[in-house]
Design a protein around this motif. Structure first.
Motif, PDB file in Angstrom:
ATOM      1  N   PRO A 125      50.813  67.912  20.361  1.00 37.93           N
ATOM      2  CA  PRO A 125      51.921  67.090  20.864  1.00 37.93           C
ATOM      3  C   PRO A 125      51.936  67.046  22.388  1.00 37.93           C
ATOM      4  CG  PRO A 125      52.708  69.267  20.317  1.00 37.93           C
ATOM      5  CD  PRO A 125      51.238  69.265  19.998  1.00 37.93           C
ATOM      6  N   PRO A 126      52.598  66.037  22.949  1.00 39.06           N
ATOM      7  CA  PRO A 126      52.836  66.054  24.387  1.00 39.06           C
ATOM      8  C   PRO A 126      54.031  66.951  24.707  1.00 39.06           C
ATOM      9  CG  PRO A 126      53.743  64.057  23.433  1.00 39.06           C
ATOM     10  CD  PRO A 126      53.135  64.835  22.297  1.00 39.06           C
ATOM     11  N   SER A 127      54.094  67.422  25.905  1.00 40.02           N
ATOM     12  CA  SER A 127      55.273  68.153  26.416  1.00 40.02           C
ATOM     13  C   SER A 127      55.696  69.331  25.563  1.00 40.02           C
ATOM     14  CB  SER A 127      56.478  67.216  26.565  1.00 40.02           C
ATOM     15  OG  SER A 127      56.081  66.010  27.129  1.00 40.02           O
ATOM     16  N   ASP A 128      54.745  69.999  24.916  1.00 41.88           N
ATOM     17  CA  ASP A 128      55.084  71.196  24.166  1.00 41.88           C
ATOM     18  C   ASP A 128      54.030  72.245  24.534  1.00 41.88           C
ATOM     19  OD1 ASP A 128      55.380  73.250  22.364  1.00 41.88           O
ATOM     20  OD2 ASP A 128      55.700  71.962  20.626  1.00 41.88           O
ATOM     21  N   ALA A 129      54.303  72.903  25.658  1.00 43.36           N
ATOM     22  CA  ALA A 129      53.293  73.794  26.236  1.00 43.36           C
ATOM     23  C   ALA A 129      52.892  74.898  25.258  1.00 43.36           C
ATOM     24  CB  ALA A 129      53.826  74.395  27.533  1.00 43.36           C
ATOM     25  N   GLY A 130      53.859  75.387  24.440  1.00 43.86           N
ATOM     26  CA  GLY A 130      53.570  76.481  23.510  1.00 43.86           C
ATOM     27  C   GLY A 130      52.521  76.073  22.482  1.00 43.86           C
ATOM     28  N   THR A 131      52.721  74.904  21.895  1.00 45.39           N
ATOM     29  CA  THR A 131      51.787  74.443  20.857  1.00 45.39           C
ATOM     30  C   THR A 131      50.436  74.109  21.463  1.00 45.39           C
ATOM     31  OG1 THR A 131      53.634  73.611  19.571  1.00 45.39           O
ATOM     32  CG2 THR A 131      51.480  72.737  19.010  1.00 45.39           C
ATOM     33  N   VAL A 132      50.449  73.473  22.637  1.00 44.67           N
ATOM     34  CA  VAL A 132      49.181  73.133  23.300  1.00 44.67           C
ATOM     35  C   VAL A 132      48.413  74.429  23.592  1.00 44.67           C
ATOM     36  CG1 VAL A 132      48.125  72.151  25.384  1.00 44.67           C
ATOM     37  CG2 VAL A 132      50.021  70.957  24.258  1.00 44.67           C
ATOM     38  N   GLN A 133      49.125  75.431  24.089  1.00 50.44           N
ATOM     39  CA  GLN A 133      48.506  76.724  24.397  1.00 50.44           C
ATOM     40  C   GLN A 133      47.927  77.367  23.135  1.00 50.44           C
ATOM     41  OE1 GLN A 133      48.099  77.545  27.456  1.00 50.44           O
ATOM     42  NE2 GLN A 133      46.992  79.415  26.922  1.00 50.44           N
ATOM     43  N   ALA A 134      48.696  77.319  22.045  1.00 50.29           N
ATOM     44  CA  ALA A 134      48.228  77.911  20.779  1.00 50.29           C
ATOM     45  C   ALA A 134      46.961  77.192  20.306  1.00 50.29           C
ATOM     46  CB  ALA A 134      49.323  77.814  19.714  1.00 50.29           C
ATOM     47  N   GLY A 141      51.607  62.659  27.192  1.00 53.59           N
ATOM     48  CA  GLY A 141      51.551  61.763  26.034  1.00 53.59           C
ATOM     49  C   GLY A 141      50.865  60.461  26.428  1.00 53.59           C
ATOM     50  N   GLY A 142      50.442  59.728  25.425  1.00 52.15           N
ATOM     51  CA  GLY A 142      49.919  58.386  25.659  1.00 52.15           C
ATOM     52  C   GLY A 142      48.530  58.332  26.258  1.00 52.15           C
ATOM     53  N   VAL A 143      47.838  59.485  26.320  1.00 60.08           N
ATOM     54  CA  VAL A 143      46.506  59.492  26.925  1.00 60.08           C
ATOM     55  C   VAL A 143      45.402  59.222  25.893  1.00 60.08           C
ATOM     56  CG1 VAL A 143      47.075  60.961  28.894  1.00 60.08           C
ATOM     57  CG2 VAL A 143      46.333  62.023  26.765  1.00 60.08           C
ATOM     58  N   GLY A 144      45.809  59.129  24.614  1.00 57.68           N
ATOM     59  CA  GLY A 144      44.809  58.838  23.583  1.00 57.68           C
ATOM     60  C   GLY A 144      44.401  60.047  22.767  1.00 57.68           C
ATOM     61  N   LYS A 145      45.274  61.067  22.703  1.00 53.96           N
ATOM     62  CA  LYS A 145      44.928  62.266  21.930  1.00 53.96           C
ATOM     63  C   LYS A 145      44.775  61.946  20.438  1.00 53.96           C
ATOM     64  CE  LYS A 145      48.411  64.777  23.249  1.00 53.96           C
ATOM     65  NZ  LYS A 145      48.945  63.930  24.329  1.00 53.96           N
ATOM     66  N   THR A 146      45.812  61.318  19.878  1.00 60.01           N
ATOM     67  CA  THR A 146      45.775  61.051  18.430  1.00 60.01           C
ATOM     68  C   THR A 146      44.627  60.107  18.085  1.00 60.01           C
ATOM     69  OG1 THR A 146      48.137  61.462  18.259  1.00 60.01           O
ATOM     70  CG2 THR A 146      47.151  60.158  16.497  1.00 60.01           C
ATOM     71  N   THR A 147      44.451  59.085  18.916  1.00 53.81           N
ATOM     72  CA  THR A 147      43.353  58.141  18.691  1.00 53.81           C
ATOM     73  C   THR A 147      42.019  58.884  18.721  1.00 53.81           C
ATOM     74  OG1 THR A 147      44.683  56.453  19.785  1.00 53.81           O
ATOM     75  CG2 THR A 147      42.332  55.999  19.573  1.00 53.81           C
ATOM     76  N   THR A 148      41.866  59.747  19.709  1.00 56.14           N
ATOM     77  CA  THR A 148      40.616  60.511  19.852  1.00 56.14           C
ATOM     78  C   THR A 148      40.397  61.430  18.654  1.00 56.14           C
ATOM     79  OG1 THR A 148      40.748  60.383  22.252  1.00 56.14           O
ATOM     80  CG2 THR A 148      39.428  62.185  21.345  1.00 56.14           C
ATOM     81  N   ALA A 149      41.451  62.164  18.264  1.00 55.61           N
ATOM     82  CA  ALA A 149      41.312  63.092  17.133  1.00 55.61           C
ATOM     83  C   ALA A 149      40.899  62.330  15.867  1.00 55.61           C
ATOM     84  CB  ALA A 149      42.625  63.833  16.900  1.00 55.61           C
TER      85      ALA A 149
END
Ligand SMILES: Nc1ncnc2c1ncn2[C@@H]1O[C@H](COP(=O)(O)OP(=O)(O)O)[C@@H](O)[C@H]1O
Ligand SMILES: [Mg+2]
Length: 220
Positions: A109-118, A15-23
């Motif tokens: 999301p951060p820390s949700d490997a399943g969703t990140v993988q999907a 989290g906090g790496v700028g994903k939402t900002t980037t998107a």
């Protein structure tokens, strides 16, 4: 010929790496270039959804003010839709392609490997935002390895620091695909949250690179 739907995940397990900002800022830059864009918010804490909500609240406030003053209302808007999603929907990329044309940017999301993988599996291209530190680079490396057409984006970079120089060197030694453009840590970027002022120069340059890379990857 580009695909009629291009699925772009913005993903990393941190989290906090700028994903939402980037998107959101890439979506804004694409929309400003006249592209049709949808942001799919797969983070149930809803950073992107809340951003959109703030913009709607500000639009309502301005509309009421304009009505009271008898002045014409100039819509205050993002220029694209933000829609909540989840890993079940991300598991059906063909349905996403049927439903949304143009660019679909998936915020994860951060820390949700399943969703990140999907999201990584659904996407044609994955942008992996990463701050220049050893531990962040190692997280990003794992996400990059799991992605099809991964592109690392150095974010929140403090200019002229050894960490920033080392991160670029390390990525280049690994021959990882990365954006030439580096996003610096800027108060001005932080202050864009919840606004429609998504005309950031650094992200405009990332967006141009993304368009070029999508062509290079031959996504069609
Ligand atoms: N380039 C930047 N400069 C300054 N602050 C930033 C930058 N990118 C993101 N931020 C801020 O850092 C925090 C985390 O960013 P966010 O995009 O929400 O990350 P994530 O979605 O990965 O958790 C937010 O407060 C955001 O405004
Ligand atoms: Mg987020």
């Amino acid at each position: 010929m580009l695909k009629s739907t291009i699925l772009v995940a913005v993903a990393d397990i941190k989290g906090g790496v700028g994903k939402t900002t980037t998107a959101m800022l890439i979506a804004g830059c694409l929309a400003r270039r006249g592209e049709h864009v949808t942001v799919l918010d797969a983070d149930n804490t809803g950073g992107a959804t809340l951003w959109d909500e703030y913009v709607r609240i500000e639009d309502d406030r301005r509309r009421k003010e304009d009505e009271a003053n008898g002045t014409p209302h100039k819509p205050y808007k993002l220029g694209f839709d933000v829609i909540q999603t989840n890993d079940v929907i991300l598991g059906m990329p063909d349905r996403i392609r049927e439903r949304y044309k143009g660019w679909v940017i998936i915020d994860t999301p951060p820390s949700d490997a399943g969703t990140v993988q999907a999201a990584l599996q659904a996407a044609d291209v994955s942008i992996i935002p990463c701050q220049p530190s050893i531990s962040d680079l190692s997280h990003a490396g794992k996400t990059y390895a799991a992605a099809r057409n991964g592109i690392i984006l150095l974010t929140r970079v403090k200019a002229r620091t050894k960490l920033a120089r080392d991160a670029v060197k390390q990525l280049d030694e690994l021959e990882a695909t990365r954006f030439e453009t580096v996003i610096h840590e800027r108060e001005a970027i932080k202050n864009l949250y919840g606004t429609n002022q998504i005309d950031n120069r650094d992200y405009a340059s990332v967006t141009q690179e993304l368009i070029d890379l999508v062509k290079q990857f031959g996504i069609e």
